[in-house]
Design a protein around this motif. Structure first.
Motif, PDB file in Angstrom:
ATOM      1  N   ASN A 134      29.974  35.885  47.680  1.00  0.00           N
ATOM      2  CA  ASN A 134      30.761  37.105  47.873  1.00  0.00           C
ATOM      3  C   ASN A 134      32.227  36.835  47.576  1.00  0.00           C
ATOM      4  O   ASN A 134      32.768  35.808  47.966  1.00  0.00           O
ATOM      5  CB  ASN A 134      30.634  37.603  49.319  1.00  0.00           C
ATOM      6  N   THR A 155      39.418  50.691  40.781  1.00  0.00           N
ATOM      7  CA  THR A 155      38.778  49.724  41.666  1.00  0.00           C
ATOM      8  C   THR A 155      37.961  50.412  42.754  1.00  0.00           C
ATOM      9  O   THR A 155      37.530  49.766  43.698  1.00  0.00           O
ATOM     10  CB  THR A 155      39.825  48.802  42.319  1.00  0.00           C
ATOM     11  N   THR A 187      34.699  42.191  39.650  1.00  0.00           N
ATOM     12  CA  THR A 187      35.958  42.327  38.925  1.00  0.00           C
ATOM     13  C   THR A 187      35.756  42.005  37.441  1.00  0.00           C
ATOM     14  O   THR A 187      36.281  42.696  36.565  1.00  0.00           O
ATOM     15  CB  THR A 187      37.019  41.396  39.546  1.00  0.00           C
ATOM     16  N   GLY A 210      38.826  32.401  49.977  1.00  0.00           N
ATOM     17  CA  GLY A 210      40.044  33.147  49.624  1.00  0.00           C
ATOM     18  C   GLY A 210      39.944  34.607  49.899  1.00  0.00           C
ATOM     19  O   GLY A 210      40.282  35.423  49.100  1.00  0.00           O
ATOM     20  N   GLU A 260      24.353  43.540  40.931  1.00  0.00           N
ATOM     21  CA  GLU A 260      23.443  43.504  42.079  1.00  0.00           C
ATOM     22  C   GLU A 260      22.466  44.675  42.106  1.00  0.00           C
ATOM     23  O   GLU A 260      22.505  45.515  43.009  1.00  0.00           O
ATOM     24  CB  GLU A 260      24.267  43.441  43.369  1.00  0.00           C
ATOM     25  N   PHE A 290      45.322  40.705  40.882  1.00  0.00           N
ATOM     26  CA  PHE A 290      45.584  42.024  41.456  1.00  0.00           C
ATOM     27  C   PHE A 290      47.003  42.067  42.002  1.00  0.00           C
ATOM     28  O   PHE A 290      47.595  41.030  42.272  1.00  0.00           O
ATOM     29  CB  PHE A 290      44.596  42.342  42.577  1.00  0.00           C
ATOM     30  N   HIS A 317      23.719  37.487  44.030  1.00  0.00           N
ATOM     31  CA  HIS A 317      23.877  36.248  44.773  1.00  0.00           C
ATOM     32  C   HIS A 317      22.529  35.805  45.309  1.00  0.00           C
ATOM     33  O   HIS A 317      22.437  34.928  46.132  1.00  0.00           O
ATOM     34  CB  HIS A 317      24.946  36.370  45.866  1.00  0.00           C
TER      35      HIS A 317
HETATM   36  N1  LIG Z   1      41.644  46.218  44.194  1.00  0.00           N
HETATM   37  C1  LIG Z   1      41.787  44.964  44.634  1.00  0.00           C
HETATM   38  N2  LIG Z   1      42.972  44.531  45.074  1.00  0.00           N
HETATM   39  C2  LIG Z   1      43.142  43.275  45.514  1.00  0.00           C
HETATM   40  N3  LIG Z   1      42.159  42.365  45.539  1.00  0.00           N
HETATM   41  C3  LIG Z   1      40.936  42.725  45.125  1.00  0.00           C
HETATM   42  C4  LIG Z   1      40.686  44.040  44.646  1.00  0.00           C
HETATM   43  N4  LIG Z   1      39.378  44.109  44.284  1.00  0.00           N
HETATM   44  C5  LIG Z   1      38.853  42.910  44.528  1.00  0.00           C
HETATM   45  N5  LIG Z   1      39.781  42.070  45.031  1.00  0.00           N
HETATM   46  C6  LIG Z   1      39.576  40.665  45.405  1.00  0.00           C
HETATM   47  O1  LIG Z   1      39.065  39.984  44.297  1.00  0.00           O
HETATM   48  C7  LIG Z   1      38.108  39.014  44.706  1.00  0.00           C
HETATM   49  C8  LIG Z   1      36.839  39.204  43.902  1.00  0.00           C
HETATM   50  O2  LIG Z   1      36.239  40.419  44.262  1.00  0.00           O
HETATM   51  P1  LIG Z   1      34.895  40.929  43.586  1.00  0.00           P
HETATM   52  O3  LIG Z   1      34.624  42.295  44.089  1.00  0.00           O
HETATM   53  O4  LIG Z   1      35.021  40.768  42.120  1.00  0.00           O
HETATM   54  O5  LIG Z   1      33.839  39.907  44.170  1.00  0.00           O
HETATM   55  P2  LIG Z   1      32.255  39.839  43.948  1.00  0.00           P
HETATM   56  O6  LIG Z   1      31.959  38.523  43.322  1.00  0.00           O
HETATM   57  O7  LIG Z   1      31.782  41.053  43.246  1.00  0.00           O
HETATM   58  O8  LIG Z   1      31.725  39.822  45.437  1.00  0.00           O
HETATM   59  P3  LIG Z   1      30.379  40.444  46.073  1.00  0.00           P
HETATM   60  O9  LIG Z   1      29.295  39.480  45.836  1.00  0.00           O
HETATM   61  O10 LIG Z   1      30.717  40.541  47.514  1.00  0.00           O
HETATM   62  O11 LIG Z   1      30.161  41.785  45.444  1.00  0.00           O
HETATM   63  C9  LIG Z   1      37.933  39.190  46.188  1.00  0.00           C
HETATM   64  O12 LIG Z   1      38.650  38.163  46.831  1.00  0.00           O
HETATM   65  C10 LIG Z   1      38.549  40.529  46.490  1.00  0.00           C
HETATM   66  O13 LIG Z   1      39.149  40.533  47.751  1.00  0.00           O
END
Ligand SMILES: Nc1ncnc2c1ncn2[C@@H]1O[C@H](COP(=O)(O)OP(=O)(O)OP(=O)(O)O)[C@@H](O)[C@H]1O
Ligand SMILES: [Mg+2]
Lengths: 328, 325
Positions: free
Chosen positions: A62, B324, A68, A328, A181, A36, A213
């Motif tokens: 999480n 996003t 993503t 992270g 989810e 990103f 999760h």
């Molecule tokens: N638009 C964005 N800009 C910057 N960083 C982002 C953006 N969207 C997500 N991230 C970062 O990317 C990483 C992955 O996020 P993601 O939403 O894919 O996680 P996830 O596995 O779906 O988590 P969860 O189980 O909480 O839904 C995280 O560290 C998040 O902070």
């Protein structure tokens, strides 16, 4: 290393994969990466292969990059590097045959459930208008929302919203369902229903890619799983192979532990352990009902018999580190 | 059956057995043999995957859905209602003032003929009220969906980015014309009720028939609608930059107001031709005898340029944007 798809479909008696693109994986990613703006690497060189007909659990704590990844698969987010194909087609061409639930429900609050689904159906250029009303009604029926179909979305409860989002994913004939989810916010009944629904959909031969999760959930409904940790894939495979290090065990509750242990020994079960009031052993390939019959025949008082499947949780925690802290 | 699986996904399937080392991608020796046996076992050659066929009227169906949302949404209807009230208020006011005598200039013109109220109402509302209504719809079009999260589901449907943007723009342009038509209709009806019908005396003193007067109203509506549609392009472009629709709406309105202020400063005459609102009021060309089509054409060229410029900006931004929300 042989027929992954067959193995995948087996538990739900899945139909063979559709003729077109047969043998292809439903989802393949190679080196898929998303960085990103601001330098956050959300997904790092992901090589994912989701076999057709599987129920594929996409696990990770999480912030590990599950959503993503799903956004990239749906063409919402452009990958920084790497390629992906869905149903054998590049980029977004397969999307009409993909139903998706991404990061929770999102609808027009001032429209009814039916009107909302009609709206999203209209957005799909391959969806026939003539059958729209019927398909919407069927989708609502499938998630148990028929009674609330005319209610405004604003007045839906959290679980009803989640169900509506699943209904939206079921609007057309789908070959792949991507569910991020799906049981979020559902009551225990709702959770069970979603699980049953996923199994039912999978039984029709649809591939289901479900992020979660909740380990128990994945273990109960998935044939395959992949585990993410801070954007990196740490493992993927069948549930059995993932928890392969841990064998399935059988546990017999009985006061006659010595006799029970002897009978288990005659079956050739490995690692027989006697404890107070119970005996456990590795089940191997044996049928538990035959073991039970033999025990009863030998006059062992069986109070309970349980098959203990190895838990994914141990594998998961081993691979993703301490608990569920956000990295992270 | 699984030849592709195994070659692309050595980690998947039963490959990761206990004690067996996980393989690296692309190093699956059995794949070749499996492929051969599979081919023998399955005589029917798998057809290559093809994209699903498009429905014939799909674009119009999406546009219809969009228009349905716009014209059923209470907010948008309320704006139309408010805008419809203004000509009535103007008409009644002029009638009262006119009835007291001692009227002059424009008031005399309007009070003298039922059609003149329409031109007067348009020239008044086009300064701010109509732009605000159009901007609310255009500025909300993409940002509103992004903010509510519905954008991701529309695009996953898949609506297609260019297609969705085009639908959003057409929808805003149609709303722009609806706003203009509502002003004209309301003013026309009010005028017919309150003021004497009959031949229209133009600014130049020439008199035209009432039928020709109506035709000229139609031309004015077409022209002003095009101007509002050009403004909608700006609103749409700003809308692709944010997930907060109020930001896009406020931004566009501020732009309109700044332009109106700049126009009022005589020292800045040289830049006024580049400002969009300058061209809105050019519809008074229809009140000349004969109609000053040159002035109308100039305005339409300006509108076209604005639509092309801001349409391109919107497309460039939206087609590559990471969704996003
Ligand atoms: N638009 C964005 N800009 C910057 N960083 C982002 C953006 N969207 C997500 N991230 C970062 O990317 C990483 C992955 O996020 P993601 O939403 O894919 O996680 P996830 O596995 O779906 O988590 P969860 O189980 O909480 O839904 C995280 O560290 C998040 O902070
Ligand atoms: Mg997520």
């Amino acid at each position: 290393m042989t027929t992954v798809t067959q193995e995948a479909g087996a538990p739900f008696g899945a139909a063979p994969p559709p003729a077109d693109g047969a043998g292809e994986s439903a989802i393949v990613t190679e080196g898929l990466t998303k960085r990103f703006r601001g330098g956050q690497v959300a997904v790092n060189a992901l090589d994912l292969a989701v076999p057709r007909g599987s129920v594929f659990g996409f696990l990770g704590p999480n912030g590990s990059g599950k959503t993503t990844t799903i956004r990239m698969l749906l063409g919402l987010v452009t990958p920084t590097a790497g390629t992906h194909s869905v149903l054998g087609l590049p980029a977004t061409q397969a999307l009409p045959r993909v139903g998706a639930l991404v990061e929770g429900p999102a609808f027009y609050p001032y429209l009814s459930g039916t009107a909302n689904l009609l709206r999203f159906d209209a957005a799909d250029p391959t969806a026939p208008r003539t059958t729209a009303r019927r398909r919407v009604a069927e989708a609502l029926e499938r998630v148990g929302l028929s009674a609330a179909a005319g209610k405004r979305y604003r007045n839906y409860s959290l679980g009803m919203r989640q169900r509506l989002a699943i209904a939206a994913a079921l609007l057309g004939p789908r070959e792949l369902l991507i569910l991020d989810e799906p049981t979020n916010g559902l009551d225990p009944q709702g959770t069970r229903e979603v699980r049953a629904l996923v199994k039912e959909i999978a039984a029709d031969g649809t591939t289901v890619f479900v992020s979660s999760h909740l380990l128990a959930e994945v273990e109960q409904m998935c044939t395959h799983a992949a585990i993410m940790r801070t954007g990196t894939l740490v493992a993927q495979g069948t549930i059995a192979s993932l928890s392969g290090g841990l064998a399935t065990r059988v546990r017999i509750e009985t006061p006659d532990t010595a006799d029970a242990a002897r009978v288990l020994g005659t079956f050739g079960l490995a690692d027989v352990r006697s404890e107070a009031g119970q005996v456990t052993a590795e089940l191997g390939g044996h049928a538990p009902e035959r073991i039970n019959a033999a025990l009863v025949e030998e006059g062992v008082a069986v109070r309970g018999l349980a098959v203990l499947r190895p838990s994914l949780e141990d594998v998961f925690v081993g691979l993703t580190g301490e608990g569920f802290d956000v990295d992270g | 059956m699984s030849t592709v699986d195994t070659s692309t996904s050595p980690g998947a399937g039963s490959g990761v057995r206990a004690g067996e080392a996980r393989r690296t991608p692309g190093l699956v020796p059995v794949a070749e043999t499996l492929e051969t046996t599979e081919r023998h076992a399955r005589p029917e050659t798998p057809t290559p995957p093809v994209p699903s066929a498009r429905e014939r009227w799909a674009f119009w169906r999406l546009l219809g859905s969009e228009l349905g949302l716009t014209f059923r949404r209470p907010r948008n209807l309320a704006m139309l209602a408010v805008i419809a009230c203004v000509p009535v208020i103007i008409g009644v006011t002029l009638r009262i003032v006119g009835g007291q005598g001692g009227m002059g200039g424009i008031i005399a013109d309007v009070a003298g003929n039922s059609l003149m109220l329409t031109f007067f109402a348009l020239s008044f509302l086009v300064l701010l009220m109509m732009p605000v209504a159009v901007t609310v719809v255009a500025g909300d079009s993409v940002a509103g969906e992004a903010g509510a999260g519905t954008l991701r589901y529309l695009l996953a449907a898949p609506a297609g980015r260019t297609r969705l943007l085009l639908v959003k723009y057409l929808n805003a342009a149609i709303y722009a014309y609806a706003v203009t038509a509502v002003v004209a209709l309301s003013a026309l009806l009010t005028g017919l009720v309150l003021f004497p019908a009959g031949p229209v005396t133009l600014l130049s003193g020439t008199t035209i028939t009432m039928a020709e007067g109506l035709l000229r109203i139609l031309i004015a509506v077409g022209y002003v609608g095009a101007g509002m549609a050009a403004l909608a392009a700006i609103g749409l472009a700003l809308s692709t930059f944010t997930e907060v629709s109020i930001g896009a709406i406020a931004g566009t309105i501020v732009l309109v107001i700044v332009c109106q202020v700049l126009r009022a400063i005589p020292e800045l005459d040289s830049i006024t031709p580049y400002l969009l609102p300058t061209w809105f009021t050019n519809f008074d060309a229809v009140l000349r005898a004969p109609v000053d089509f040159g002035a109308l054409r100039e305005g339409l060229v300006a509108f076209g340029a604005y639509i092309a410029l801001f349409g391109s900006i919107a497309w460039a931004r939206f087609s590559g944007k990471d969704i996003t929300s």
